[in-house]
Design an enzyme around this catalytic site. Structure first.
Site, mmCIF file in Angstrom:
data_model
loop_
_atom_site.group_PDB
_atom_site.id
_atom_site.type_symbol
_atom_site.label_atom_id
_atom_site.label_comp_id
_atom_site.label_asym_id
_atom_site.label_seq_id
_atom_site.Cartn_x
_atom_site.Cartn_y
_atom_site.Cartn_z
ATOM 1 C CG ASP A 274 6.313 74.921 59.974
ATOM 2 O OD1 ASP A 274 5.135 74.799 60.337
ATOM 3 O OD2 ASP A 274 6.674 74.853 58.788
ATOM 4 C CG ASP B 26 4.041 69.681 56.838
ATOM 5 O OD1 ASP B 26 4.285 68.474 56.830
ATOM 6 O OD2 ASP B 26 2.918 70.148 57.093
#
Length: 259
Positions: A13, A15
């Site tokens: 991922d 963020d």
């Protein structure tokens, strides 16, 4: 737990794992650099459908993270891939930004409000009542309801903002129609991403900062999962979930040596 095969490809991922509020998380640069040097397949993922891979490449590059275009996978791309598989050359009424409209244009979709095959809802900072009303009427008229992701809120400097999942709930309430979500935690996003880089779930790992999206999606796609504690999920919250990550680590810096 059964012995797993060595990790040959990585999905992470963005963020909360690589960056936080526009600043790289310590270790992110070393992790990306080592991945690139190793030649292993990898993807940086985001449920945010606002930006194109080119936009994200430029934003990450300004932060000192050199992620090639082909190594960025968004919920907009996953949504476009899904629609192309389901109904090639179809049409859609879209609420969203360039990341989503570009992805749909690239697969040959026609964007229209005249009897579209789909209503596609993505992220935008300017949700309008007029657009939502049109979406409700088109869905009631027979258009299929698709959403890029179920995230109910998104981050901003001023605090949480309503996001795709919240607006989807409004449209569902008005139509009685539940959308199909293409992004995390749907393992579809993981599987289409793995296919894009020619990787296999049994030799891949997913790194995320959220138990309810990243870890869940990775687990359901058959990958090893690593939860980092630099984002939303805290260590003490892990036991609240009926599933567990393969490993919990403090940050992405702890995984550099695993490559």
């Amino acid at each position: 737990m059964a012995d797993r095969k060595p990790i040959e490809s990585w999905l992470t991922d963005m963020d909360g794992v690589l960056i936080h509020e526009g600043v790289p998380i310590p270790g992110a640069d070393a992790f990306i650099t080592k991945l690139r040097d190793s030649g292993r397949p990898f993807l940086v993922l985001t449920n945010n459908s606002i930006y194109t891979p080119r936009d994200l490449h430029a934003r990450l590059n300004r932060m000192g993270l050199n992620v090639p275009l082909e190594n960025i996978w968004t919920s907009a791309l996953a949504t476009a891939q899904f629609l192309d598989d389901q109904r090639p050359g179809g049409s859609a009424y879209v609420i969203g930004e360039a990341g989503l409209t570009t992805a749909l244009h690239d697969i040959g979709y026609i964007l229209t409000d005249h009897e579209p095959d789909y209503v596609v809802l993505g992220e935008t900072r300017t949700y309008s009542f007029e657009a939502m009303t049109k979406a409700v009427r088109l869905i009631n008229a027979g258009a299929r309801f698709i959403c890029t992701n179920p995230d109910e809120t998104g981050p901003s400097a001023e605090g949480p903002l309503p996001a795709t999942g919240a607006v989807a709930a409004l449209i569902t309430k008005a139509t009685g129609r539940q959308p199909y979500f293409a992004g995390k935690p749907n393992p579809l996003m993981m599987r289409t991403g793995l296919n894009a880089i020619g990787a296999h779930s049994e030799t891949s790992a997913m790194i995320g900062d959220r138990m309810d999206t990243d870890v869940l999606a990775g687990m359901e796609a058959g990958m090893q999962t690593f939860l980092v504690l630099t984002g939303l999920t805290r260590r003490e919250q892990v036991e609240n979930f009926p599933y567990r990550p393969s490993q919990v680590v403090d940050s992405i810096a702890d995984l550099v040596e695993r490559i």
